[in-house]
Design a protein around this motif. Structure first.
Motif, PDB file in Angstrom:
ATOM      1  N   THR A 138       0.838  -1.197   0.000  1.00 26.12           N
ATOM      2  CA  THR A 138       0.000   0.000   0.000  1.00 26.12           C
ATOM      3  C   THR A 138       0.873   1.246   0.000  1.00 26.12           C
ATOM      4  O   THR A 138       0.567   2.245  -0.665  1.00 26.12           O
ATOM      5  CB  THR A 138      -0.934   0.013   1.220  1.00 26.12           C
ATOM      6  OG1 THR A 138      -1.686  -1.196   1.254  1.00 26.12           O
ATOM      7  CG2 THR A 138      -1.893   1.195   1.168  1.00 26.12           C
ATOM      8  N   ALA A 148      -4.298   6.105  -1.648  1.00 35.30           N
ATOM      9  CA  ALA A 148      -4.124   4.670  -1.435  1.00 35.30           C
ATOM     10  C   ALA A 148      -4.810   4.310  -0.124  1.00 35.30           C
ATOM     11  O   ALA A 148      -4.357   4.712   0.957  1.00 35.30           O
ATOM     12  CB  ALA A 148      -2.645   4.284  -1.393  1.00 35.30           C
ATOM     13  N   VAL A 150      -6.974   1.283   2.287  1.00 42.15           N
ATOM     14  CA  VAL A 150      -7.403  -0.085   2.576  1.00 42.15           C
ATOM     15  C   VAL A 150      -8.738   0.005   3.314  1.00 42.15           C
ATOM     16  O   VAL A 150      -8.836   0.666   4.365  1.00 42.15           O
ATOM     17  CB  VAL A 150      -6.368  -0.840   3.428  1.00 42.15           C
ATOM     18  CG1 VAL A 150      -6.887  -2.241   3.775  1.00 42.15           C
ATOM     19  CG2 VAL A 150      -5.038  -0.940   2.683  1.00 42.15           C
ATOM     20  N   GLY A 177      -7.547  -1.062  -1.508  1.00 42.58           N
ATOM     21  CA  GLY A 177      -7.316  -2.392  -0.978  1.00 42.58           C
ATOM     22  C   GLY A 177      -8.579  -2.907  -0.312  1.00 42.58           C
ATOM     23  O   GLY A 177      -9.165  -2.224   0.536  1.00 42.58           O
TER      24      GLY A 177
END
Length: 564
Positions: A138, A148, A150, A177
Motif C-alpha cells: 500500500t 491509497a 485499505v 485495498g
C-alpha cells in the motif's frame, strides 16, 4: 413485548461492499473490469461481477491489465478499473499505475487482500514479505496514486466514494485495498441513490479569474493557445474547437494532443515542440506570442523539445486540471473545464471584437509516390504511405519511440485521434491500451503501430484482443532491436538486440488462427498489403513491416541527439 410487522420501522437495504463498488463504478460509466484472479481477490470478484454491472475482461498479466484500463479511461468520460490480487499481483501493475499518474489518467486499482484479522495479527501469509507487515505494498502504491486506501468494515462505502471522487477530480489513479472479509461485508445501499458530485469548483475564485482574464487579454487582436494532453483527460476537445473558432485565435498543440484540431482547421498552427517543431512558423508564433494561453499543457522534456521552448510559462495564462494561473496569480478551485468555458466567454465578448485573422489555405497532401518502389522500405516511405491510407475518423495508436515520432510527423485526415504515452514512455504500453481503447469506443477503425522490441513486452494481450472480436490493423515495425536506444548510444552493443520472432505466426499461436497476416519489406509490397487490408475491412490484420536497423523518423533522430 412484540412489534407488529405492519408498524415495524423499515429495514435499510444493504449490499456487499464489493457490489457497492461495482454500482458506483457503473454510475461513472465503467462497463468493463480488467484484471486477473488470485486467491485473495476471489470473493471480491464474485461480489463485483455478481452485481451484474460490468463485463470481465481477463488479462494475461497485471501490467497488461493496468495498461488496458489506462487506454479504456482515455477514450471515455470517466475512470476505468482493474483488479489484482495482493502482493505478487499488485506489484506487477505498479508501472502501469505510474504511467497513469504521469499522464493524468483516472484509473482505479482494486486489490483483493487477506482478511482484516489476519493482517492485524501479522500472520505470515503467502504473497507477503513474511515479516508480518501488510502495509508494504500500500505504501508503494501511495507513491504513484492520488490516494491509497485499505477498506475497513466500518465506513467502507464512504471510503469507496471518496476514492472515486479523488480519481475523477484529480484525473489520477487511486488504489483501493479490499480485504476478503470486507468484500462480502454488508453496507448500506442508501448512498447509491445519490450520484457522486464531481468537480465542484470555487465560484468566487472563478469570478475573480474571469475578471483577471478579461484584463490580461485586454484588446489583443491575436491570442495564441498552446493546447496540451490534459484537455483530453477532461474530454474538452469540443470546447477547444469552439475557442479556436473565435476571431483572432491561433492554436498550436503539443505532440500528445496533435489530433485535438483537424489538420485542415484554419486556426491550427501545428505541433509545437520548441526547437524540434517541424515548422519554423509554428515555433515563432508560439515563442513570440503575447498573450499566450497554456491550456492543459505539460512542460516535460519530450513535449518541449528538450526544454528548448522560447516562451516564459510564468508570463502566460496557464489553465490546469484543478487551478488556473495568470502571470503568477493562482486561482485555486477553477477546474480546466470551467477555465476553458470562461476563456471562450471572454474571447466571445471582447469589445471591440477583433477582426477575423487571415486564414491560411490548407491543401490536401499529395499522394506519396516512392522513388524506388522495390528498394528496401524506409521510414521516408512508410509514413507518407500510411498517411495516404488512413481514413478520416481513425484512432491511431502509436508506441513510444519510433512509432510515436513517426506518427507525429503525419498529416492526419479529419476526425482522427492519436493515442500515445509520450510523458511516461513505457515501451509495450500501446498493445494492451489498444484493447482497452477499442472496448471503450467500439466500432471505431483503429490502427496500432508498434515496434518489435516494444511488442515483445506485452504481446500476450493480442490473444485477448482478438478473442474479444475486435478488428485492429497492427503494423509491427520489425527493425531487429531498440532503434531509439541505438540512436542515443552504443548502436552495436549486444543489449540493443532482440530475439527475432516469426511475427506472422503469432496470432495463430495466441488463439486466433483466422487472423490475416502479411509481410512488407519494400514500398511496393506495403502499398499492396495496405490495399489488401482495406479490401478486407472489418477483420483484424497483423502486418510485419521490415525496416533497416538504424533507420528512424527525423523527429526521433533530433530527439535522440538531444538526449545524447
Amino acid at each position: 413485548m412484540t412489534v407488529d410487522a405492519a408498524t415495524a420501522p423499515p429495514t435499510t437495504p444493504t449490499v456487499s461492499a464489493g457490489a457497492y463498488l461495482a454500482h458506483r463504478l457503473a454510475q461513472l460509466g465503467v462497463r468493463h473490469l480488467f484484471g486477473l484472479p488470485g486467491d485473495f481477490n476471489l470473493a471480491l470478484l464474485d461480489e463485483l461481477l455478481g452485481a451484474g454491472e460490468q463485463r470481465w475482461v481477463g488479462s494475461s498479466n497485471e501490467l497488461n491489465a493496468g495498461y488496458c484500463a489506462d487506454g479504456y479511461a482515455r477514450l471515455r468520460r470517466g475512470p476505468a478499473a482493474f483488479v489484482t490480487t495482493f502482493g505478487v499481483g499488485e506489484l506487477s501493475a505498479v508501472n502501469a499505475l505510474a504511467g497513469s499518474f504521469a499522464e493524468d489518467v483516472p484509473v482505479v486499482h482494486v486489490v483483493g487482500m487477506p482478511a482484516t484479522r489476519a493482517m492485524a495479527d501479522g500472520t505470515l501469509l503467502h504473497h507477503s514479505l513474511a515479516d508480518g507487515d501488510f502495509g508494504h505494498f500500500t505504501r508503494v502504491a501511495a507513491e504513484v496514486t492520488a490516494s491509497a486506501v485499505v477498506l475497513r468494515p466500518h465506513g467502507a462505502a464512504a471510503a469507496i466514494d471518496q476514492a472515486l471522487l479523488t480519481a475523477v477530480s484529480t484525473s489520477k489513479p487511486v488504489y483501493l485495498g479490499v480485504p476478503a472479509d470486507v468484500a462480502v461485508a454488508r453496507v448500506s445501499a442508501a448512498p447509491l441513490a445519490r450520484p457522486l458530485r464531481l468537480l465542484r469548483g470555487d465560484a468566487q475564485s472563478a469570478a475573480e479569474f474571469a475578471r483577471a482574464l478579461t484584463g490580461f487579454l485586454g484588446g489583443a487582436g491575436e491570442v495564441t493557445v498552446l493546447a496540451g494532453p490534459r484537455l483530453h483527460r477532461r474530454h474538452l476537445e469540443e470546447r477547444m474547437r469552439a475557442i479556436a473558432a473565435q476571431n483572432g485565435v491561433r492554436v498550436a498543440t503539443q505532440s500528445a494532443s496533435k489530433a485535438l484540431l483537424d489538420e485542415s482547421h484554419p486556426a491550427n498552427l501545428g505541433v509545437y515542440a520548441g526547437a524540434f517543431s517541424r515548422s519554423e512558423r509554428t515555433r515563432r508564433c508560439v515563442d513570440a506570442a503575447s498573450p499566450l494561453v497554456l491550456a492543459g499543457a505539460v512542460m516535460t522534456d519530450f513535449l518541449t523539445g528538450s526544454f528548448t521552448h522560447g516562451f516564459d510559462p510564468d508570463a502566460a495564462v496557464d489553465l490546469q486540471l484543478d487551478h488556473a494561473r495568470i502571470a503568477g496569480d493562482v486561482f485555486h478551485g477553477v477546474h480546466l473545464d470551467e477555465s476553458l468555458r470562461l476563456l471562450e466567454e471572454v474571447l466571445r465578448s471582447r469589445t471591440p471584437r477583433p477582426e477575423p485573422l487571415p486564414r491560411r489555405d490548407v491543401e490536401a497532401p499529395a499522394a506519396h509516390v516512392p522513388a524506388a518502389p522495390d528498394a528496401p522500405l524506409t521510414h521516408a516511405d512508410l509514413w507518407p504511405l500510411l498517411q495516404d491510407w488512413l481514413e478520416p475518423g481513425t484512432l491511431l495508436v502509436a508506441e513510444a519511440g519510433t512509432s510515436f515520432y513517426g506518427a507525429v510527423e503525419l498529416t492526419l485526415p479529419d476526425g482522427c485521434d492519436l493515442l500515445g504515452q509520450p510523458v511516461w514512455s513505457s515501451i509495450g504500453y500501446t498493445l494492451p491500451a489498444t484493447l482497452g481503447a477499442m472496448l471503450a469506443a467500439p466500432g471505431r477503425e483503429t490502427v496500432l503501430v508498434i515496434g518489435d522490441g516494444s511488442a515483445q513486452l506485452t504481446v500476450q494481450e493480442l490473444g485477448r484482443l482478438l478473442e474479444q472480436g475486435l478488428a485492429p490493423t497492427i503494423l509491427l515495425l520489425d527493425n531487429g532491436g531498440y532503434t531509439v536506444e541505438r540512436a542515443i548510444r552504443s548502436p552495436d552493443a549486444d543489449y540493443q538486440e532482440v530475439v527475432a520472432w516469426d511475427w506472422t505466426r503469432l496470432p495463430a499461436a495466441l488463439g486466433a488462427p483466422a487472423t490475416p497476416t502479411h509481410r512488407a519489406g519494400t514500398p511496393a509490397e506495403l502499398v499492396e498489403v495496405l490495399a489488401a487490408v482495406r479490401a478486407d475491412a472489418g477483420r483484424p490484420a497483423l502486418v510485419q513491416v521490415v525496416l533497416p536497423r538504424d533507420d528512424a523518423p527525423e523527429s526521433l533522430v533530433r530527439l535522440a541527439r538531444s538526449i545524447r
